[in-house]
Design a protein around this motif. Structure first.
Motif, short mmCIF file in Angstrom:
data_model
loop_
_atom_site.label_atom_id
_atom_site.label_comp_id
_atom_site.label_asym_id
_atom_site.label_seq_id
_atom_site.Cartn_x
_atom_site.Cartn_y
_atom_site.Cartn_z
N CYS A 1 0.77 -1.31 -0.25
CA CYS A 1 0.10 -0.03 -0.11
C CYS A 1 0.76 1.49 0.13
O CYS A 1 0.32 2.44 0.17
N ASP A 2 2.11 1.31 -0.11
CA ASP A 2 3.06 2.36 -0.41
C ASP A 2 3.92 2.19 -1.50
O ASP A 2 4.04 0.97 -2.18
N PHE A 3 4.67 3.07 -1.80
CA PHE A 3 5.49 3.00 -2.92
C PHE A 3 6.67 2.33 -2.93
O PHE A 3 6.99 1.23 -3.84
N ASP A 4 7.20 2.24 -2.05
CA ASP A 4 8.29 1.13 -1.79
C ASP A 4 8.00 -0.08 -1.79
O ASP A 4 8.71 -1.19 -2.32
N SER A 5 6.99 -0.75 -1.04
CA SER A 5 6.60 -1.94 -0.92
C SER A 5 5.89 -2.69 -2.46
O SER A 5 6.20 -3.57 -2.76
N ARG A 6 5.22 -1.45 -3.06
CA ARG A 6 4.80 -1.82 -4.45
C ARG A 6 6.17 -2.17 -5.39
O ARG A 6 6.14 -2.99 -6.19
N GLU A 7 7.23 -1.38 -5.25
CA GLU A 7 8.33 -1.41 -5.88
C GLU A 7 9.00 -2.84 -5.61
O GLU A 7 9.33 -3.55 -6.56
N ASN A 8 9.04 -3.08 -4.45
CA ASN A 8 9.74 -4.30 -4.09
C ASN A 8 8.78 -5.38 -4.37
O ASN A 8 9.35 -6.44 -4.92
N PHE A 9 7.69 -5.37 -4.42
CA PHE A 9 6.72 -6.49 -4.94
C PHE A 9 6.73 -6.67 -6.54
O PHE A 9 6.59 -7.81 -6.73
N ARG A 10 7.06 -5.61 -7.18
CA ARG A 10 7.14 -5.54 -8.57
C ARG A 10 8.42 -6.11 -9.06
O ARG A 10 8.54 -7.14 -9.93
N CYS B 1 -2.34 -1.99 -5.86
CA CYS B 1 -1.18 -2.08 -6.53
C CYS B 1 -1.12 -0.96 -7.81
O CYS B 1 -0.03 -0.29 -8.11
N ALA B 2 -2.11 -0.91 -8.52
CA ALA B 2 -2.58 -0.08 -9.57
C ALA B 2 -2.40 1.45 -9.23
O ALA B 2 -2.52 2.25 -10.16
N VAL B 3 -1.79 1.80 -7.94
CA VAL B 3 -1.84 3.35 -7.67
C VAL B 3 -0.97 4.16 -8.22
O VAL B 3 -1.06 5.04 -8.87
N ASP B 4 0.20 3.56 -8.52
CA ASP B 4 1.32 4.22 -9.28
C ASP B 4 1.39 3.75 -10.64
O ASP B 4 1.06 2.63 -10.96
N GLU B 5 2.11 4.74 -11.60
CA GLU B 5 2.03 4.39 -13.08
C GLU B 5 2.92 3.14 -13.39
O GLU B 5 2.68 2.36 -14.15
N PRO B 6 4.26 2.98 -13.07
CA PRO B 6 4.92 1.97 -13.09
C PRO B 6 4.36 0.61 -13.07
O PRO B 6 4.49 -0.44 -13.64
N THR B 7 3.50 0.37 -11.95
CA THR B 7 3.20 -0.88 -11.45
C THR B 7 1.80 -1.35 -12.34
O THR B 7 1.67 -2.19 -12.83
N LYS C 1 -9.12 1.61 -11.68
CA LYS C 1 -7.92 2.31 -11.08
C LYS C 1 -6.52 2.13 -11.99
O LYS C 1 -5.58 2.83 -12.13
N LEU C 2 -6.87 0.76 -12.72
CA LEU C 2 -5.69 0.67 -13.58
C LEU C 2 -5.61 1.59 -14.83
O LEU C 2 -4.38 2.05 -15.20
N LEU C 3 -6.69 1.88 -15.23
CA LEU C 3 -6.84 2.75 -16.38
C LEU C 3 -6.59 4.37 -15.90
O LEU C 3 -5.94 5.16 -16.78
N ASP C 4 -6.90 4.72 -14.72
CA ASP C 4 -6.52 6.01 -14.16
C ASP C 4 -4.94 6.08 -14.01
O ASP C 4 -4.35 7.18 -14.09
N ASN C 5 -4.15 5.04 -13.96
CA ASN C 5 -2.93 5.29 -13.73
C ASN C 5 -2.20 4.84 -14.99
O ASN C 5 -0.91 4.81 -14.86
N ASN C 6 -2.91 4.41 -16.09
CA ASN C 6 -2.32 3.99 -17.40
C ASN C 6 -3.22 4.77 -18.28
O ASN C 6 -3.86 4.25 -18.88
N LEU C 7 -2.91 6.28 -18.32
CA LEU C 7 -3.87 6.97 -19.38
C LEU C 7 -3.85 6.50 -20.79
O LEU C 7 -4.74 6.85 -21.41
N SER C 8 -2.64 6.17 -21.24
CA SER C 8 -2.49 5.79 -22.49
C SER C 8 -3.68 4.51 -22.93
O SER C 8 -4.36 4.59 -23.79
N ALA C 9 -3.55 3.69 -21.98
CA ALA C 9 -4.40 2.43 -22.19
C ALA C 9 -5.79 3.27 -21.88
O ALA C 9 -6.99 2.48 -22.66
#
Length: 927
Positions: free
Chosen positions: A531-540, A570-576, A609-617
């Motif tokens: 639920c935070d950026f570091d843990s999402r990056e670690n998970f990814r 997980c889809a809160v940030d754009e890289p994930t 949520k996935l689309l909101d953080n991947n505007l291209s899609a």
């Protein structure tokens, strides 16, 4: 001596055959004797057959084949008691063979004859062997029904009070087998059979007691039977039975009967009122009941603690001596004594008894009312005490019971206050998997909606063992551990602590489990911790996205729901979000939402949520970007995505061969690194050139002098060594050329490998960066949003080829310039700033991009046939003086509310605003 008197022996009558003593060693001959009309012969033949079949099973089968059973059945109904008795004995023994039982089941006279031999006027031996035959026959369910239909239950109950222990044993065994049928369980109560069963518990023979407990256990499965047993004070009698240490091998079965009885609320209330529950708890935990504790230490005023404790020890020794004496005495004496051993001299119960007692508590606690009573009687203390037992089975049973008791809110706090969490955490490191599973289940229930227990687990260093259980345990233990960690994650400090200890990586492996419970609980734990950026990056980076997406295709609704929730987090940030789209998560969510049976609000939220953080899609799929969707660098427009077409990443589109399709328009407002590098290199070369010029001026004269001095000597030696230097120079030059060639080939190979291994970099757009700087400088300072929108529309139209008259759009040449840009770049990806001639779709995208940079709220909507437009929400024009006078409006100059939606004209009259409900706006959106 007296004189011998000669006896007068009368000869037998002439019509009577003389007595014939026959010795036969052939079974067939004896079988023939069963057909004799003489009762004496029949009796002796039956007795001989009884002795013969008692030797081995082969003899039973042999006599069955010779037809002896048919004759024995007939003789069981003989008028002669001795014949009936001997025939019954033979049949009773022969029923131990399955083939004999099979034959007897087919005979209609079998069960009536056996039941009749249980009549009170029959011989005790008949009762014994008839009951034996019925117990052997009752092993098959068809025979149970036949015995019940022929009224065999009542005479068997009557035989329980017989003086002969063999009759009791066979009768109670037959009843225990018959009680497996529901009809007998109901009839046993109506025929008053429960009371004799309880009396049989006082028998001197362990086998009879065991069979009686077995029969009671089966009878107590019926609710009305349990009510009848309560009226007969069965609970107190069973607790008394458990209190006798000499019967410890039967305590397990006694506790099993108690387990059935304690299912009812009335039983618990009764045992609570009589104090039986505390007494049972004391017996199970090998402790002295509270009511029986010596009071010398606290009660009398004149007695001190030391004196009281000495008296207590003395009385305990005396009680122990009495108990030992009673153990060595006959069993009859212990049975006759109505009082069990004193509570102060309790002998430890067997582990199996403790396990069954814990299971009895667990079974009774399934009802909320029962849990309340058990909590009031502090049953948790007994279970916590059993957690420290050396037997794994006892530990597991106690933990399971605590897990059920923990469904009561008050019990959760009680377990913590009585220090029950420590043993449970210690059990997490047990080698026994059942113990580990039960401990995790108890902790999962204890930590649900109880923050104090969660913090206590951290205090007791329980987080690391729980994380270890995720990768080293049974599937159920993994699911329970994930549930505990999810409960801990509700508290931020505990969540951070668990993240630091590697819980995110530990959750990845269980995601690949085939157990749906594990999948569901672990997916929920992922949602709680990532639920935070570091843990999402670690998970990814730990490759956790792929197994999580795989759970979206599960056939289990709960697994899909929890996996969708985890994707939402997980889809809160754009890289994930980009990684999820790359691995096909967006396509799976779309497929779920198209299904009528699998669609759910969780999947819808995950997709949004996935689309909101991947505007291209989002723009490719929905054709709509709201005013809250801000276009950033890296956005690209591929056009409307056809159904069933996979959305690719920009890198994948860039690697495709150049084609004739519409270009992928890229937003990447960054300076061109090649241009910056060239400019910096030119500055560096200029500095080096100036430094060389200064050095050459100082040394030019010295160089000329040296050449003049060496000229004479050089001319004399040159002719002698000219030929020699020419050969060496040629060899040196060839060798040098070869080295240069090899070095060049090596550099080319390194350049190729570096280009292949170099991460993809999107082409930069320095022109768009200039646009952003220009609108930020000129348009952003404008006072109102309306003025900003109009000025920005004019700016966009100017950069995209100017305004186009109505009806002349088809004559506006925009396709050829874009094709030329694609050819120059040798790519399908075209930066937006390089397009100098654009229509609706290009201008609307540029307007949205620039508006987001200067905080002008607008949306981007895609239409058909390269149509796209921007919608803005603006208040109407300022109030006029007429409005102020006649419409009770505010002061002049104030904007009108509520605001209206307008479409910004970027083509024909750049800057004009069209109300969405007007014909002009509809015309703008269509061809």
């Amino acid at each position: 001596m007296g004189k011998k008197v000669k006896k007068d022996e009368k000869p037998p009558p002439d019509d009577v055959f003389d007595t014939l003593a026959v010795e036969s060693r052939n079974a067939g001959t004896v079988v023939l004797m069963l057909s004799s009309p003489e009762e004496d012969v029949q009796s002796k033949a039956c007795e001989a057959i009884y002795k013969f079949v008692s030797k081995c099973d082969e003899n039973k089968k042999q006599l069955l084949d010779l037809g002896a059973v048919e004759h024995l059945l007939a003789l069981m109904q003989s008028e002669d008691k001795i014949v009936r008795r001997n025939a019954c004995m033979a049949v009773g023994v022969m029923t131990a063979h399955p083939e004999v039982r099979k034959y007897l089941r087919k005979q209609e006279t079998t069960f009536p004859a056996l039941v009749n031999l249980l009549a009170p006027d029959e011989d005790t031996v008949c009762h014994e062997f008839s009951a034996l035959a019925l117990s052997n026959m009752a092993t098959e369910f068809s025979s149970k029904a036949a015995i019940f239909e022929n009224g065999g239950v009542e005479p068997l109950i009557r035989c329980l009070v017989a003086n002969d222990p063999d009759v009791q044993k066979n009768s109670i065994e037959a009843l225990a087998l018959l009680l497996m049928d529901y009809q007998t369980r109901a009839a046993i109560r109506d025929l008053d059979g429960l009371s004799p069963m309880l009396e049989v518990l006082k028998s001197d023979y362990a086998i009879i007691q065991k069979l009686a407990l077995l029969a009671l256990e089966r009878a107590s499965q019926d609710g009305e039977n349990r009510s009848a047993l309560r009226e007969l004070e069965a609970i107190s009698k069973l607790i008394d039975f458990v209190a006798h240490p000499e019967w410890n091998d039967l305590h397990v079965m006694a506790v099993m009967v108690l387990s059935n009885l304690l299912e009812d609320l009335e039983s618990l209330e009764l045992i609570k009122e009589t104090g039986g529950l505390k007494r049972l708890v004391a017996l199970i935990t090998d402790q002295v009941p509270v009511d029986e504790e010596p009071k010398g230490g606290k009660g009398d005023k004149g007695d001190k603690g030391g004196k009281g404790s000495r008296n207590a020890k003395k009385s305990a020794k005396e009680s122990a001596a009495k108990c030992n004496h009673g153990t060595s005495a006959k069993k009859q004496e212990s049975a006759d004594s109505s009082e069990p051993p004193s509570g102060e001299a309790i002998i430890p119960t067997l582990p199996d008894v403790k396990m069954c007692a814990a299971k009895a508590i667990c079974r009774s606690a399934r009802s909320s009312e029962n849990r309340k009573i058990l909590h009031e009687q502090e049953s948790e203390k007994m279970l916590i005490h059993l957690l420290s037992h050396e037997s794994f089975e006892v530990q597991a049973a106690a933990a399971q019971a605590l897990a059920v008791m923990a469904e009561n809110l008050a019990s959760r706090d009680s377990v913590r206050e009585w220090e029950g969490l420590g043993p449970l955490i210690k059990m997490l490191g047990s080698e026994n998997l059942s113990v580990k599973e039960a401990a995790t289940l108890a902790l999962a229930n204890l930590t649900t909606a109880n923050s104090n227990n969660c913090q206590e687990i951290q205090t007791l260093n329980g987080i690391e063992p729980l994380i270890t259980c995720l990768v080293d345990g049974r599937e159920d233990a993994v699911a329970n551990a994930a549930c505990v960690l999810t409960n801990l994650a509700q508290i931020e400090t505990l969540r951070v602590d668990a993240q630091n200890k590697g819980v995110v990586r530990a959750l990845i492996e269980p995601l690949s489990s085939r157990n749906v419970t594990v999948q569901s609980k672990v997916a929920l734990a992922v949602a709680a911790f990532v639920c935070d950026f570091d843990s999402r990056e670690n998970f990814r980076q730990s490759d956790g996205i792929a197994p999580l997406i795989g759970l979206l295709s599960s056939g289990n609704d709960e697994v899909r729901r929890n996996a969708a929730w985890a994707v939402t987090v997980c889809a809160v940030d754009e890289p994930t979000a980009t990684e999820i789209c790359k691995l096909g998560g967006m396509e799976i969510l779309q497929e779920i939402q198209m299904s009528s049976t699998r669609r759910s609000p969780f999947a819808e939220a995950a997709l949004q949520k996935l689309l909101d953080n991947n505007l291209s899609a989002k723009y490719a799929l929905t054709g709509n970007l709201s005013s809250t969707n801000f276009i950033e660098n890296g956005f690209y427009d591929i056009g409307q995505l056809r159904p069933g077409t996979k959305f690719l990443t920009l890198e994948e589109y860039a690697k495709q061969e150049m084609n004739e399709k519409r270009p992928i328009i890229l937003i990447n407002a960054k300076p061109d690194p090649a241009f910056s590098q060239t400019q910096s290199q030119a500055e560096l070369d200029a500095k080096q050139e100036s430094s060389k010029t200064s050095v050459t001026g100082k040394n030019s004269r010295t160089g000329r002098d040296s050449k003049t001095d060496d000229k004479g000597s050089g001319s004399r030696n040159s002719s002698a060594s000219k030929s020699k230097k020419t050969r060496k120079q040629q060899e040196r030059e060839e060798k040098q050329r070869e080295e240069e060639l090899q070095a060049q080939l090596q550099r080319e190979a390194e350049a190729i490998s570096a280009a292949e291994n170099k991460p993809f970099e999107a082409p930069c757009d320095s022109t768009l960066l200039k646009y952003i700087e220009e609108v930020t400088e000129k348009i952003q300072p404008l006072p109102t949003t309306r003025e900003q929108v109009k000025a920005l529309a004019g700016f966009v139209a100017e950069k995209m080829g100017g305004s186009i008259e109505r009806g002349q759009l088809s004559n506006f040449g925009w396709e050829l310039p874009i094709s030329q840009i694609k050819y120059e770049l040798k790519s399908n990806v075209v930066p937006l700033g390089k397009i100098k001639a654009g229509i609706h779709v290009h201008r609307a995208l540029l307007f949205k991009t620039l508006a987001d940079k200067i905080a002008v709220s607008c949306s981007l909507v895609r239409g058909e046939y390269n149509r796209a437009w921007n919608e803005v929400l603006l208040p109407e024009e300022e109030y006029s003086l007429e409005d102020v006078l006649f419409a009770f409006s505010p002061t002049p100059g104030a904007p009108k509310f509520p605001p209206k939606t307008y479409i910004v004209d970027l083509i024909h009259e750049p800057g004009s605003l069209l109300r969405v409900d007007t014909p002009e706006a509809q015309t703008y959106k269509k061809i």
